[in-house]
Design an enzyme around this catalytic site. Structure first.
Site, mmCIF file in Angstrom:
data_model
loop_
_atom_site.group_PDB
_atom_site.id
_atom_site.type_symbol
_atom_site.label_atom_id
_atom_site.label_comp_id
_atom_site.label_asym_id
_atom_site.label_seq_id
_atom_site.Cartn_x
_atom_site.Cartn_y
_atom_site.Cartn_z
ATOM 1 N N GLY A 118 28.734 -12.488 23.718
ATOM 2 C CA GLY A 118 29.239 -11.798 22.525
ATOM 3 C C GLY A 118 30.493 -10.996 22.812
ATOM 4 O O GLY A 118 31.055 -11.088 23.903
ATOM 5 N N ASP A 166 24.937 -13.906 15.265
ATOM 6 C CA ASP A 166 25.377 -13.137 14.088
ATOM 7 C C ASP A 166 26.664 -13.665 13.459
ATOM 8 O O ASP A 166 27.005 -13.268 12.355
ATOM 9 C CB ASP A 166 25.639 -11.667 14.465
ATOM 10 C CG ASP A 166 24.373 -10.969 14.918
ATOM 11 O OD1 ASP A 166 23.288 -11.495 14.627
ATOM 12 O OD2 ASP A 166 24.469 -9.912 15.560
#
EC number: 2.7.1.11
Length: 780
Positions: A118, A166
């Site tokens: 991420g 996400d």
């Protein structure tokens, strides 16, 4: 690197070493990325090291950093999570930790790092890169490495791949794991729908996304949810009343269930969190509905990666290796990402900066700006969600009426497109008819007016609820014209495969004979074969690839258990090899035979020899895909006989014809959304056209641009006149003359270990994030 010849490429990586690690929260598809980086690295002659347990393994070194070979990453593409492990690492945030990491890399001569994780993991990598020189100086002064070593390895290159369910990273349309997480969410919603309908319940579903509402937004679109809470767009004050009004309204219209989707980071206008409990209590107190809360949690990270995630990760993994090979001390650390269906490279820090800007905008309550900063894809999803969720049945009627029909074979997503088209048409005030059984039904007058509620619950249904036939209009033109006149139809929306396109072309060519055919027409390509000109993706092909992929995963498992077995699997698609090629990449097939890539007996011989060689290693299984019409003589049976006799004593062979399984069950999230968007987009375009050609109380459309195919082309949704597409179509083989996905075949062959020329490999260009990167849904 527009083109590099094979021998040169084989040595471009010579003497270089690449380390690959996964860090932060796991995401489905990370394994496919590790596999692609490893194999592409070995392919170009570099050494590849797998770093276990993320940055922790990098700091600790030792057994955590192992050199990989071709087989190290075999049979992992179908696994969720990450096989090399991931960990959150405190030590790496300190200078001592990073110094230890630098020492461990220099010891092995690694100066290229591919980080899959991420934004936190990627930011860490960039800090590491900027400190590299000074870290080496410290190691020299401590006497751990020599001056010469520091000179040799004076520079660290970084390529990042974003692995995060996400989809919260700016500059890339889709991050690794997002599509699979959506698959998990939709599976849960489909399951909850049946129980909610049985009991007339309201469900509040909480999905992941602390600071980013992408998963909540897209699953709300794909499930037709009644209400949505996301952090980027807090509800107006007084939302409690609006929400309860809306829920009461849908109940009174006969709906047996309500779904409310809430992102875990949802807030109100004042930044106060909105919890799923609060929403539940509100519904119970105000409306007295039986309400349940379901928190999805880590289910969303689990399970097997979807086809999209496997292909995306493979493509980005290969691109990352190219980026590392082409990096110089002056090029910025880059992130390999996706824009539309093209790979691009973006400067890492620009992306991180943009991602921080979004959070800042949200903290400072500049919510509209936050949505814009999220990028084109997010904004388009949001706009289309608002459009659909705030649509009402129009009080004012227009004079226009339009008919919607399905043509060809059933494809997943057809019903989603019909539903959104019907509702958009009604909300614009048009009279909307549906036609059963395609053009044949239009000729037999199987036409009925449709109301708002008739299409409720269609979004997640596979196949075709209207019924579909392959018949072309040529045979009953008189009858079709008669019924168009009878119902006074001003526009036709045809959702279907190659026959839909061909049928509309026949209607347009008959305009000279029948004035009634001078109406607005639009084709939404929907076929598992993905063989309609005018679009890169047709509706239903994503579901088909996933269905074929799941079958092949099981077949591979059977072959692994049996040992020394090769399976030959036949896919559908007519002459178009899209399904075979893309499924082949997703399951790591040894070969995929398609019509567009001609092959001869030499190629078959090479493949059989390759298989015999492979059986001498520890991977004693093979999987070969064959498109149903790839060759008139080299049939599935022929291949079976060839492989069986050539492999006698080394391996045995079995065949499997997947057949209609490939039409899939419930549509994938991609097909639900793509169908929904194309339906809305087509109606908006048709309404504009109708108003433009309305003269003296009647519609008269005979220009070529009044009959189009709507489709996604590279990064934009475009309308192409059917008459102009005619020259780009190979009617004999029912497919477009040019097909974008042929360049994916290179990837398939390389990852399966074929000696091929990379002359055709086109690498991604370096773009900049500030130019709001457009996306798959542009133009909505």
């Amino acid at each position: 690197m527009a083109s590099v010849d094979l021998e040169k490429l084989r040595t471009t990586g010579a003497g270089k070493a690449i380390g690959v690690l996964t860090s932060g929260g796991d995401a489905q598809g990370m394994n496919a990325a590790v596999r692609a980086v490893t194999r592409m690295g070995i392919y170009v002659g570099a050494k590849v090291f797998l770093i276990y347990e993320g940055y922790e393994g990098l700091v600790e070194g030792g057994e955590n950093i192992k050199q990989a070979n071709w087989l190290s990453v075999s049979n992992i593409i179908q696994l969720g999570g990450t096989v090399i492990g991931s960990a959150r690492c405190k030590a790496f945030t300190t200078r001592e930790g990073r110094r230890a990491a630098a020492y461990n890399l220099v010891q092995r001569g690694i100066t290229n790092l591919c980080v899959i994780g991420g934004d936190g993991s990627l930011t860490g990598a960039n800090i590491f890169r900027s400190e590299w020189g000074s870290l080496l100086e410290e190691l020299v002064s401590e006497g751990k490495i020599s001056e010469g070593t520091a000179q040799t390895y004076s520079h660290l290159n970084i390529a990042g791949l974003v692995g995060s369910i996400d989809n919260d990273f700016c500059g890339t349309d889709m991050t690794i794991g997002t599509d699979s997480a959506l698959h998990r969410i939709m599976e849960v919603i489909d399951a909850i729908t049946t129980t909610a309908q049985s009991h007339q319940r309201t469900f509040v579903l909480e999905v992941m996304g602390r600071h980013c509402g992408y998963l909540a937004l897209v699953s709300a679109l794909a499930s037709g949810a009644d209400w949505l809470f996301i952090p980027e767009a807090p509800p107006e004050d007084g939302w409690e009343n609006f929400m309860c009004e809306r829920l009461g309204e849908t109940r009174s219209r006969g709906s047996r269930l309500n779904i409310i989707i809430i992102a875990e980071g949802a807030i109100d206008r004042n930044g106060k969190p909105i919890s799923s409990r609060y929403v539940k209590d509100l519904v119970v107190q105000r409306l007295g509905f039986d309400t349940r809360v379901t928190v999805l949690g880590h289910v969303q990270r689990g399970g097997t990666p979807s086809a999209f995630d496997r292909i995306l990760s493979s493509k980005m993994g290969m691109e990352a290796v190219m980026a590392l090979l082409e990096a110089t001390p002056d090029t910025p650390a880059c992130v390999v990402s996706l824009s539309g269906n093209q790979s691009v490279r973006l400067p890492l820090m620009e992306c991180v900066q943009m991602t921080k800007e979004v959070q800042k905008a949200m903290d400072e309550k500049r919510f509209d700006e936050a949505i814009q900063l999220r990028g084109g894809s997010f904004e388009n999803n949001w706009n289309i969600y608002k459009l659909l969720s705030h649509q009402k049945i129009s009080k004012e009627k227009t004079n226009f009426s339009l008919a919607i029909l399905n043509v060809g074979a059933p494809a997943a997503g057809m019903n989603a497109a019909v539903r959104s088209a019907v509702r958009s048409g009604i909300s614009q005030g048009h009279t909307v008819y549906v036609v059963h059984d395609g053009f044949e039904g239009l000729a037999k007058n199987q036409v009925q007016e449709v109301s708002w509620h008739d299409v409720a619950g269609w979004l997640g249904r596979g196949g075709s609820m209207l019924g579909t036939k392959r018949t072309l209009p040529k045979g009953f033109m008189e009858k079709i014209v008669e019924n168009i006149r009878l119902h006074n139809i001003h526009a036709l929306l045809v959702i279907g495969g190659f026959e839909a396109y061909e049928g509309v072309l026949q209607l347009v060519e008959a305009r000279g004979r029948y004035e009634e055919l001078c109406i607005v027409m639009c084709v939404i390509p929907a076929t598992i074969s993905n063989n309609v000109p005018g679009t890169d993706f047709s509706l239903g092909s994503d579901t088909a690839v996933n269905a074929a992929m799941e079958s092949c995963d099981r077949i591979k498992q059977s072959a692994s258990g049996t040992k020394r077995r090769v399976f030959i699997v036949e896919t559908m698609g007519g002459y178009c090899g899209y399904l075979a090629t893309v499924t082949g990449i997703a399951v790591g097939a040894d070969a995929a035979y398609v019509f567009e890539d001609p092959f001869n007996i030499q190629d078959l011989k090479a493949n059989v020899e390759h298989m015999t060689e492979k059986m001498k290693t520890e991977i004693q299984r093979g999987l070969v895909l064959r498109n149903e019409k790839c060759h008139e003589h080299y049939t599935t049976e022929f291949l079976y006989n060839l492989y069986s006799s050539e492999g006698k004593g080394v391996f045995d062979c079995r065949t499997n014809v997947l057949g209609h399984l490939q039409q899939g069950g419930a549509p994938t999230p991609f097909d639900r959304n793509y169908g929904t968007k194309l339906g809305v987009k087509a109606i908006i375009w048709m309404s504009e056209k109708l108003r433009a050609v309305y003269r003296n109380g009647r519609v008269f459309a005979n220009a070529s641009d009044s009959a189009c195919v709507i489709g996604l082309q590279k990064k934009v949704v475009a309308f192409s006149p059917v008459t102009e597409l005619k020259k780009d179509t190979d009617f004999e083989h029912r497919m477009p003359r040019e097909q974008w996905w042929l360049n994916l075949r290179l990837m398939l062959k390389m990852l399966a270990h074929y000696r091929i020329s990379m002359a055709d490999y086109v690498s991604g260009e370096l773009e900049h994030v500030t130019r709001r990167t457009l996306s798959i849904e542009t133009g909505f």
